[in-house]
Design an enzyme around this catalytic site. Structure first.
Site, mmCIF file in Angstrom:
data_model
loop_
_atom_site.group_PDB
_atom_site.id
_atom_site.type_symbol
_atom_site.label_atom_id
_atom_site.label_comp_id
_atom_site.label_asym_id
_atom_site.label_seq_id
_atom_site.Cartn_x
_atom_site.Cartn_y
_atom_site.Cartn_z
ATOM 1 C CB THR A 25 -4.849 1.858 -6.570
ATOM 2 O OG1 THR A 25 -4.678 1.211 -5.305
ATOM 3 C CG2 THR A 25 -3.662 2.748 -6.866
ATOM 4 C CB CYS A 83 -4.700 -0.441 -10.139
ATOM 5 S SG CYS A 83 -5.470 -1.820 -9.290
ATOM 6 C CD GLU A 118 -3.682 3.202 -2.815
ATOM 7 O OE1 GLU A 118 -4.114 2.036 -2.806
ATOM 8 O OE2 GLU A 118 -3.901 4.007 -3.741
ATOM 9 C CG HIS A 164 -1.744 -1.234 1.322
ATOM 10 N ND1 HIS A 164 -1.439 -2.256 2.184
ATOM 11 C CD2 HIS A 164 -2.817 -1.648 0.619
ATOM 12 C CE1 HIS A 164 -2.303 -3.242 2.018
ATOM 13 N NE2 HIS A 164 -3.145 -2.904 1.071
HETATM 14 S S1 SF4 Z 1 -2.234 -3.843 -8.784
HETATM 15 FE FE1 SF4 Z 1 -3.834 -2.522 -7.917
HETATM 16 S S2 SF4 Z 1 -4.823 -3.690 -6.285
HETATM 17 FE FE2 SF4 Z 1 -2.896 -4.686 -6.803
HETATM 18 S S3 SF4 Z 1 -1.453 -3.864 -5.314
HETATM 19 FE FE3 SF4 Z 1 -1.280 -2.631 -7.181
HETATM 20 S S4 SF4 Z 1 -2.657 -0.949 -6.876
HETATM 21 FE FE4 SF4 Z 1 -3.195 -2.476 -5.339
#
Ligand code: SF4
Length: 327
Positions: A170, A200, A132, A80
């Site tokens: 994210t 994300c 985060e 995070h």
């Molecule tokens: S890919 Fe997305 S959900 Fe996975 S750790 Fe990274 S930011 Fe977090």
């Protein structure tokens, strides 16, 4: 015999581990392999009970803050991310840090630093208190306002309404975030967008998959821990997309008999920090209840992989060189 012909499971794909979680978990495993126990980990490496318990059994020691780590010891920062203040405190204690921050979180940190340098106010859409958000806001505390919900967007005040930019955590709901942005833009028409999506790929893909299957489901089960933002969002998304009911569970043993009253189709998915073994346990439990037919509903294929944290790569290289010398 009960009629089980209509009973089925729609299994979302993609589900489970994302590239950032995979990398963070492997980083702790490799650190344990190379250096032995204890390896300290600041906060949960990823938000999943089973993963944390399994790594604890193997010698990882989870702490809340770096001041709980003995001077000079090895500590892993979680997926995070951490604020600069945490890095400074680790340096002050001479800790050997391994940074498992997901590269997609690091990207948001860099954006925050850049916008703060340009003296812009950053409206960070996310949940106060989430690690985060603490990490990202910590990059530019003087310039950041956390916006927790669409309702909060209606009330926040900024110094210069023409010099604002939004960023986000994210792992949020895409739809709710867009609603927050819409309300912010209604108040600040010159609101600047981030250079690219902060929510994300893994969060988005899991939401798209659950949206696809939810309208056909009487019940959607989401495997994931209570503090996993993206898992909790999957329950909300399932309900909004038309699932009659939806529950989040950590493990199959939490499944309750009363959920299955009149249920023919069960949707199943898992958050980005959930190992597949936990989903398999749920599939086995559902089969015992007569839901033995499993159909995959795939909306995307993921092949993204991140290289391991540079500290781990350097240690691996050093160990290989040592082995070669001894051979
Ligand atoms: S890919 Fe997305 S959900 Fe996975 S750790 Fe990274 S930011 Fe977090």
């Amino acid at each position: 015999m009960p009629d089980t012909t209509a009973k089925r499971v729609l299994l979302a794909a993609p589900r489970g581990y994302c590239a950032g979680v995979d990398r963070a978990v492997i980083a702790v495993e490799k650190a344990l392999e190379m250096h032995g126990s204890p390896i300290y980990v600041r906060k949960e490496i990823v938000h999943n009970k089973y993963v944390v318990e399994t790594l604890s059994e193997r010698g990882a020691v989870f702490v809340n803050e770096t001041d709980e780590v003995p001077e000079g010891a090895r500590v892993v920062f979680s997926a995070h991310g951490v604020s600069p203040a945490v890095r400074e405190s680790a340096d002050a204690r001479n800790l050997l840090t391994i940074d498992a921050t997901c590269p997609l979180v690091t990207k948001v940190h860099k954006e925050a630093v850049r916008f703060a340098k340009a003296e812009q106010t950053i409206l960070l859409i996310g949940h106060d208190g989430h690690e985060e958000v603490e990490g990202t806001a910590g990059e530019a505390p003087e310039h950041t306002i956390v916006v927790n919900s669409p309702e909060e967007a209606d009330a926040i005040e900024v110094a210069d309404p023409d010099n604002v930019v939004w960023l986000s955590q994210t792992t949020l709901s895409v739809d709710e975030t867009m609603e927050t942005v819409r309300r912010l833009r209604a108040r600040f028409p010159n609101l600047q967008d981030p250079p690219s999506d902060d929510i994300c790929y893994a969060t988005q893909n899991r939401q798209v998959a659950v949206k696809k299957l939810a309208p056909e489901c009487d019940l959607v089960i989401v495997v994931g821990s209570a503090n996993s933002s993206n898992s909790v969002r999957l329950v909300e998304v399932a309900l909004q997309a038309g699932a009659r009911t939806s529950y989040r569970i950590d493990r199959a043993k939490e499944i309750r008999d009363e959920w299955f009253e009149g249920v023919e189709t069960v949707g199943l998915t898992s958050g980005a920090s959930v190992p597949e073994i936990l989903v398999k346990d749920v599939i086995a439990d559902l089969a015992d209840r007569g839901y033995a037919t499993v159909e995959e509903v795939r909306t995307a294929t993921e092949d993204l992989m991140f290289s391991l944290p540079r500290e781990i790569r350097a240690d691996m290289k050093a160990q290989e060189a040592e082995r070669a010398l001894r051979a």
